[in-house]
Design a protein around this motif. Structure first.
Motif, PDB file in Angstrom:
ATOM      1  N   ALA A  89      14.716   8.071  -3.331  1.00 26.32           N
ATOM      2  CA  ALA A  89      15.656   9.123  -3.755  1.00 26.32           C
ATOM      3  C   ALA A  89      15.789  10.174  -2.654  1.00 26.32           C
ATOM      4  O   ALA A  89      15.020  10.208  -1.693  1.00 26.32           O
ATOM      5  N   GLY A  90      16.799  11.071  -2.797  1.00 29.23           N
ATOM      6  CA  GLY A  90      16.966  12.212  -1.890  1.00 29.23           C
ATOM      7  C   GLY A  90      17.598  11.847  -0.566  1.00 29.23           C
ATOM      8  O   GLY A  90      17.288  12.476   0.452  1.00 29.23           O
ATOM      9  N   ASN A 115      12.658  13.514   6.303  1.00 27.88           N
ATOM     10  CA  ASN A 115      12.374  14.522   5.270  1.00 27.88           C
ATOM     11  C   ASN A 115      12.317  13.872   3.891  1.00 27.88           C
ATOM     12  O   ASN A 115      11.481  14.236   3.056  1.00 27.88           O
ATOM     13  N   ALA A 116      13.226  12.938   3.627  1.00 29.58           N
ATOM     14  CA  ALA A 116      13.246  12.265   2.322  1.00 29.58           C
ATOM     15  C   ALA A 116      11.966  11.458   2.114  1.00 29.58           C
ATOM     16  O   ALA A 116      11.384  11.452   1.016  1.00 29.58           O
ATOM     17  N   LEU A 117      11.499  10.763   3.153  1.00 33.21           N
ATOM     18  CA  LEU A 117      10.252   9.983   3.044  1.00 33.21           C
ATOM     19  C   LEU A 117       9.061  10.896   2.828  1.00 33.21           C
ATOM     20  O   LEU A 117       8.150  10.594   2.043  1.00 33.21           O
ATOM     21  N   ASP A 120       9.084  12.196  -0.744  1.00 29.09           N
ATOM     22  CA  ASP A 120       8.720  11.173  -1.728  1.00 29.09           C
ATOM     23  C   ASP A 120       7.210  10.967  -1.770  1.00 29.09           C
ATOM     24  O   ASP A 120       6.660  10.629  -2.827  1.00 29.09           O
ATOM     25  N   ASN A 121       6.561  11.142  -0.591  1.00 28.87           N
ATOM     26  CA  ASN A 121       5.094  11.069  -0.500  1.00 28.87           C
ATOM     27  C   ASN A 121       4.523   9.732  -0.995  1.00 28.87           C
ATOM     28  O   ASN A 121       3.453   9.684  -1.590  1.00 28.87           O
ATOM     29  N   SER A 122       5.266   8.630  -0.748  1.00 35.39           N
ATOM     30  CA  SER A 122       4.785   7.289  -1.119  1.00 35.39           C
ATOM     31  C   SER A 122       4.509   6.487   0.146  1.00 35.39           C
ATOM     32  O   SER A 122       5.063   6.771   1.215  1.00 35.39           O
ATOM     33  N   ALA A 123       3.672   5.451   0.033  1.00 33.14           N
ATOM     34  CA  ALA A 123       3.304   4.610   1.181  1.00 33.14           C
ATOM     35  C   ALA A 123       4.378   3.548   1.394  1.00 33.14           C
ATOM     36  O   ALA A 123       4.171   2.351   1.150  1.00 33.14           O
ATOM     37  N   TRP A 124       5.550   3.993   1.846  1.00 32.14           N
ATOM     38  CA  TRP A 124       6.686   3.071   2.009  1.00 32.14           C
ATOM     39  C   TRP A 124       6.446   2.072   3.143  1.00 32.14           C
ATOM     40  O   TRP A 124       5.816   2.383   4.158  1.00 32.14           O
TER      41      TRP A 124
END
Length: 915
Positions: A89-90, A115-117, A120-124
């Protein structure tokens, strides 16, 4: 409008080979930011990435790139689209920047994505497949920025056929990059077998699986194309008993036509015309270097081209760490050759001819001949073999030469005396001597006809007569016709300076064998030294090794271990310096390896002895000529005897004796005294009756070698002692000693003294026995014998330990005490001993020796100090000059000097000389 199918990760095939070792490498792990999977087409990059993504719990975005995506805004639109499709998202700011930004810059959009990553603060996970389509400088610059500021926990995986122009060196230093290169990505043999069974549904035999793995080198696309071409057995299929064997043997053939099509469509069509031309022009080379490629192409920029191919991962494999030598993947090269020969067969032939000429000029004869065979230019092959074949045979490649000769048309062989002589030499070195007589007769008839007809090559035909005489001399030896052998060899020696064929080394080796067979050891040594000398001049490594090996065998057998070891070392160093080829098996000599096995066995280094014995055992198992078989089994038995494995030793020795008896007419020398050592095995096992039986009547044995005669008599004395007749043993030994001393048979002198001491001990004459043992110890310390003492009875070993001389200082004394007491011998140069000596040196204010001088070395030092020359020292000490040289060499080594003046100066510094 974005094509959403580019965001679809290929579904993981349940039948695909699980590659857990590679999946683990791709897993996120701080501080890693980038997985770089780089390999040529068809190595399974996409399959690996898809398989990994399917089993991870982290959110993942996938993007399959193509040639249309090498434009900055389009590239980043698809990267953002991949994340959006995966649920990130974002991303509204990203899309706005991509809509409004102009030119080749998309920095705003990249920043917004970062910035979006972060928010989100996930381990993409992001996978970019087929990244080799991306070459735009603007994209690569912004992608570098993207990786530099990637939020923690996000991992990008690139799958590419080439290494991208990114700041990888800087990232690798920071440990941001996990490299997965072709060597890692290629299937292992087990994975290949699993691929055929589980993925392709084909049952392969182990042999077929191994053959396909070797051919494809783990290139999965080639294996898949091969499987699709047919063959093999489906698992689960019921096979009738009558068909079971043939079904198990079904093969999957490497379909090179399909692979060639794949290379042309998936690899070459994406390369520049200049690169394709380079690949096609150099496909004729099995190995490539810049100068070879320049010679083939008629250009000067090949090094640059090779490094470019290496960077592009175009199936180019480095063969060294200096980027000097390379090779193409075999199947890739085959496809290129097929294309080159199809497009312009005349040019392809011309290029291969240039490559062959370069290889011949560079001395790479093996590769040159292999390519000539591919060209099927039989006259050229015959010419090259006539020029180089003799040296190849004497270099140990006789079997290869015979294979090449078999490829020649028969009329070409029949019309060439040189080629026929080459075949005879090849068969001779292959120990197929039974086939030589008719071939020699046929060749002699041809040469006579050439001379009678005044053939243009009549002079060369006359030169071959010496080679024929030399071969016939060896055949005479196999028939024990010593007079004919000697006459023929001497005739060759008389004629040899009038021929242009380098034969002196082989001739002198034959002379050495003659003398050795007659027991004239001093003359044999002189002839063998000449054989080594001329072998080095003539560049015949096989003859150098054999001559030097037999020379060392005689020197060891006579008792000069140091000299024998020096001979082996010098010969080996010369061969390795001039004929070291890592691609070929190590050239070895039965005589030399046997001598080294005996030397290190006697020095109580059984593990080192075994390393020299191991390749010889392979020769026995594979079948070798009878003389070598006997020598190897004898040495093998002696090592087992020294190690206390008496039953094994007896087994090996009985085999040697059996072959020696059955094939005596095919052995050109007198074998060792096998029965003498076998008798000792039986005595050690408590079977004196068998010992007596295997010796027979030693006086009736017709042994020409004095060493063998002495060995048999010594064993006879041992048997007599075991039978309780020590006085008879004394008489035998007393008669032996004068000849052993006269001929400097040091080992036998020591053994005679030890057995004599045992005879005296049995008569309760212990003081006299100890005197004999003292003499044995003094003689043995000069030569460095050790195992010889350990092989004696427990009683003799106990008496030896009581001697004051044995309890004295010195490394040899320490080693002797260790071996007599049953403890493992310590290496005087071991790290522990060096450390101990160093610590002692630190404690002492004055300098000290790392290893003390023996009594003999101290005596030599004193005589040097008194101004005596080596010959005078030998006379004073009643030893051979060669023994004095050995003492001086050891003395210099312990003092760390190279000449007499330095030795005396160092000795004064260490307070080793009386004022």
């Amino acid at each position: 409008m974005l094509l959403t199918t580019k965001f679809l990760r290929p579904s993981a095939d349940a039948r695909a080979v699980r590659r857990d070792r590679l999946n683990a490498m791709l897993e996120p792990e701080p501080p890693k930011r980038l997985n770089l999977v780089v390999a040529p087409a068809g190595f399974g990059k996409t399959t690996l990435a898809a398989q990994w993504c399917s089993q991870t719990r982290s959110p993942s975005a996938w993007l399959s790139l193509d040639e249309h995506d090498d434009e900055p805004r389009r590239f980043w639109q698809y990267v953002v689209g991949a994340f959006a499709h995966a649920g990130l998202a974002g991303l509204e700011d990203c899309r706005k920047h991509l809509t409004h930004e102009t030119g080749d810059t998309s920095t705003g959009a990249v920043t917004a994505l970062l910035n979006a990553l972060s928010a989100d603060n996930s381990a993409w996970l992001l996978v970019l497949d087929d990244f080799h389509f991306i070459g735009h400088a603007g994209i690569l610059r912004e992608f570098s920025y993207f990786i530099d500021y990637l939020p923690a926990g996000v991992t990008v995986t690139i799958a590419s056929r080439t290494e991208p122009a990114l700041p990888l060196a800087r990232w690798r230093v920071r440990r941001w990059v996990q490299d997965v290169h072709p060597g890692i990505l290629a299937f292992s043999e087990e994975e290949s077998r699993q691929f055929f069974l589980d993925t392709m549904g084909i049952q392969l035999s182990d042999r077929d699986a191994e053959a396909i793995y070797r051919k494809t080198e783990g290139w999965v696309a080639a294996m898949q194309l091969s499987a699709l071409s047919g063959g093999g057995t489906k698992p689960g299929t019921t096979i009738p008993a009558t068909m079971e064997r043939s079904a198990q043997a079904a093969q999957v053939d490497i379909d090179e036509r399909h692979i060639s099509d794949y290379v042309l469509t998936e690899v070459l069509q994406y390369q520049s015309g200049e690169t394709v031309q380079f690949l096609l022009d150099t496909a004729c080379c099995t190995r490539l270097c810049a100068s070879l490629c320049d010679a083939v192409r008629g250009e000067t920029n090949s090094q640059e081209k090779l490094e470019q191919l290496l960077k592009q991962n175009l199936f180019l494999l480095p063969l060294d760490t200096q980027n000097e030598w390379f090779r193409y993947h075999d199947l890739f090269r085959d496809a290129l050759l097929h294309r080159a020969q199809h497009d312009n067969p005349r040019r392809a032939t011309e290029l291969q001819q240039r490559a062959v000429n370069w290889l011949l000029d560079d001395g790479q004869i093996h590769e040159a001949i292999a390519q000539i065979r591919q060209l099927e230019d039989w006259h050229w092959l015959a010419k090259v073999l006539a020029e180089h074949g003799n040296n190849l045979i004497h270099g140990g490649y006789h079997l290869l030469v015979l294979d090449w000769l078999d490829a020649l048309p028969q009329p070409l062989v029949q019309d060439s005396p040189q080629i026929q002589m080459l075949r005879i030499w090849g068969l001779f070195f292959a120990n197929r001597v039974d086939t030589l007589d008719p071939l020699l007769t046929s060749l002699e008839d041809l040469l006579d006809q050439r001379v009678a007809d005044s053939h243009p090559d009549a002079e060369g035909a006359l030169g071959l007569q010496s080679e024929i005489s030399l071969i016939r001399s060896y055949l005479a030896r196999t028939r024990s016709d010593e007079k004919s052998a000697s006459d023929l060899t001497q005739q060759v020696l008389r004629d040899i300076d009038h021929t242009q064929i380098p034969l002196k080394s082989v001739t002198y080796y034959g002379v050495g064998l003659d003398y050795y067979g007659k027991g004239e050891l001093a003359e044999a040594e002189d002839a063998l030294r000449s054989a080594v000398h001329y072998g080095q001049l003539e560049r015949k490594p096989s003859t150098v090794l054999s001559s030097g090996g037999l020379l060392a065998w005689i020197q060891y057998d006579r008792g000069d271990i140091d000299m024998a070891l020096d001979t082996c070392t010098d010969v080996r160093q010369w061969v390795d310096k001039h004929y070291s080829d890592p691609s070929q098996p190590l050239l070895i000599s039965c005589w030399q390896n046997s001598a080294l096995t005996e030397i290190h066995r006697e020095r109580n280094r059984p593990e080192l002895a075994s390393t020299y014995l191991a390749p010889l055992i392979d020769h026995v198992n594979q079948g070798t000529e009878p003389g070598q078989h006997v020598i190897i089994q004898y040495v093998r038995g002696h090592l087992a005897f020294s190690e206390g494995r008496f039953e094994n030793a007896a087994e090996f020795l009985k085999n040697a004796a059996q072959v020696g008896r059955k094939r005596r007419d095919h052995i050109v020398f007198e074998p060792p005294a096998i029965e003498a050592l076998l008798a000792r095995c039986y005595l050690a096992m408590g079977q004196p009756g068998k010992a007596r039986a295997c010796l027979g009547n030693a006086d009736d044995l017709k042994l020409s070698n004095p060493l063998n005669r002495e060995q048999m008599q010594i064993s006879l004395a041992r048997v007599q002692i075991a039978e309780g007749d020590s006085e008879a043993a004394q008489a035998v030994l007393t008669s032996l000693m004068p000849a052993a001393e006269r001929n400097a048979h040091i080992r036998h002198q020591v053994e005679i003294l030890l057995v004599y001491a045992e005879a005296l001990d049995h008569q309760d004459r212990q003081p006299e026995a100890k005197e004999m043992l003292l003499r044995a110890v003094r003689k043995a310390s000069d030569a460095g014998f050790l195992s010889l003492f350990a092989e004696e009875s427990d009683r003799i070993r106990s008496l030896l330990l009581e001697l004051e001389e044995v309890r004295g200082p010195g490394s040899w004394n320490r080693s002797l005490r260790d071996i007599l007491s049953g403890a493992p011998i310590s290496n005087p140069h071991s790290e522990a001993r060096i450390q101990k000596a160093t610590q002692a040196e630190k404690k002492s204010p004055s300098p000290s020796l790392l290893e003390p001088l023996s009594q003999r070395e101290q005596q030599v030092l004193a005589l040097i100090h008194a101004g005596h020359a080596n010959k005078e020292i030998a006379t004073e000490m009643n030893v051979a000059p060669a023994t004095v040289k050995a003492h001086i060499r050891n003395l210099y080594g312990k003092l760390g000097v190279k000449r007499r003046t330095e030795a005396l100066a160092r000795a004064r510094e260490l307070d080793l000389l009386e004022s």
